[in-house]
Design a protein around this motif. Structure first.
Motif, PDB file in Angstrom:
ATOM      1  N   LYS A  36       0.806  -1.216   0.000  1.00  0.00           N
ATOM      2  CA  LYS A  36       0.000   0.000   0.000  1.00  0.00           C
ATOM      3  C   LYS A  36       0.845   1.275   0.000  1.00  0.00           C
ATOM      4  N   ASN A  37       2.109   1.173   0.418  1.00  0.00           N
ATOM      5  CA  ASN A  37       2.961   2.368   0.388  1.00  0.00           C
ATOM      6  C   ASN A  37       4.023   2.218  -0.699  1.00  0.00           C
ATOM      7  N   ASP A  38       4.751   3.279  -0.955  1.00  0.00           N
ATOM      8  CA  ASP A  38       5.738   3.273  -2.043  1.00  0.00           C
ATOM      9  C   ASP A  38       6.823   2.228  -1.817  1.00  0.00           C
ATOM     10  N   GLU A  39       7.253   2.083  -0.578  1.00  0.00           N
ATOM     11  CA  GLU A  39       8.293   1.110  -0.277  1.00  0.00           C
ATOM     12  C   GLU A  39       7.811  -0.307  -0.590  1.00  0.00           C
ATOM     13  N   LYS A  41       5.487  -1.181  -2.703  1.00  0.00           N
ATOM     14  CA  LYS A  41       5.351  -1.352  -4.157  1.00  0.00           C
ATOM     15  C   LYS A  41       6.705  -1.626  -4.807  1.00  0.00           C
TER      16      LYS A  41
END
Length: 295
Positions: A36-39, A41
């Motif tokens: 759900k967060n950039d990390e 992904k």
């Protein structure tokens, strides 16, 4: 072959079906809820970059680098979509209700709410009066009896747009009774069909004599199970009841409740929910307006 499956709550059953059909391949499952967060992904991208085949439900632009369109460009020839199944024909009373911050209004069955219970609470009806509304007359006024055919055509159309002709499979599912635990939790018979069709479309050989229902557990049964109301099941030719099953953790006894307990518990959980929040869902508003006009 190294195969990764990216999906939401339906993905584990689908992945287990694929793994059972391809026991000599490396099959992995990644839940998109962990990205759900950039990390998260970016970690997914790093991991799937080594995979020969990426099977994913359709993901939109809000998923950033995991969006299906971006994955297709980044990993040409390795990405294939499979459909996420949503079907409200057996459970037309289920509504998702959102708080202003985007979180869900809860009920005894998690994020699923009874449209009738929510509307009745908003209309300040006693719970006992709300229970009287679970009947064929009110269901007909809400369009519940027409939902099955509408949902069928919508589902088959979505699947056809992805290259899946599930018309024959749909009829087979129906012959075996209700094929959904809720509006977006299919039973294992559906996951098995989608897995087989996905491998056929991808031209990956598998043993089609395997009866997946015998060897793949239906993990969705640990989640909420919404009953097919008897008035609806009678018209659809399947079994029905008013017994609800709440979500449970592994190795717990399951928690069942009848419609009376479910409605009273829903009312209790709505005590701090503003009326306008409940009525922000179109189906709940429709039921509320019918109540106001007829009661």
């Amino acid at each position: 072959m190294k195969i990764v499956i990216m999906a939401h709550c339906q993905g584990l059953a689908f992945a287990n079906c694929v793994r059972a059909l391809l026991p000599d391949h490396d099959v992995y499952y990644l839940s998109i809820y962990n990205a759900k967060n950039d990390e998260g992904k970016e970690q997914f991208i790093e991991w799937i970059s080594s995979c020969d085949l990426i099977l994913t439900i359709p993901l939109g632009s809000e998923w950033g680098p995991l969006a299906t369109e971006k994955l297709t460009i980044r990993f040409p020839g390795r990405v294939r979509r499979f459909p996420a199944i949503a079907f409200g024909g057996y459970h037309p009373d289920i509504s998702y209700i959102y708080m202003p911050d985007g979180s869900f209004v809860g009920s005894p069955l998690g994020d699923y709410n009874s449209t009738i219970a929510a509307a009745a609470y908003a209309a300040a009806l006693p719970a006992e009066d709300a229970l009287d509304l679970y009947n064929s007359l009110f269901f007909n006024r809400l369009g519940y009896f027409q939902e099955f055919e509408r949902a069928k055509q919508w589902l088959l159309s979505i699947c056809r747009s992805m290259g899946y002709d599930l018309s024959a499979e749909f009829d087979r599912w129906v012959r075996q009774g209700s094929f959904m635990h809720s509006v977006n939790h299919p039973k294992i018979i559906v996951s098995a069909s989608i897995a087989c069709e996905t491998l056929r479309i991808a031209n990956i050989p598998f043993d089609d004599t395997i009866n997946l229902h015998d060897i793949v557990p239906d993990d969705q049964m640990n989640g909420p199970i919404w009953p097919v109301y008897p008035e609806i099941s009678h018209r659809l030719g399947c079994s029905g009841s008013y017994i609800f099953k709440a979500p449970n953790h592994k190795n717990e006894l399951w928690n069942y409740m009848d419609i009376c307990t479910f409605v009273h518990e829903s009312y209790r959980m709505y005590e701090n929910i503003p009326k306008e929040v409940l009525l922000s869902t179109p189906l709940v508003r429709k039921a509320f307006d019918l109540m106001e006009a007829t009661l």
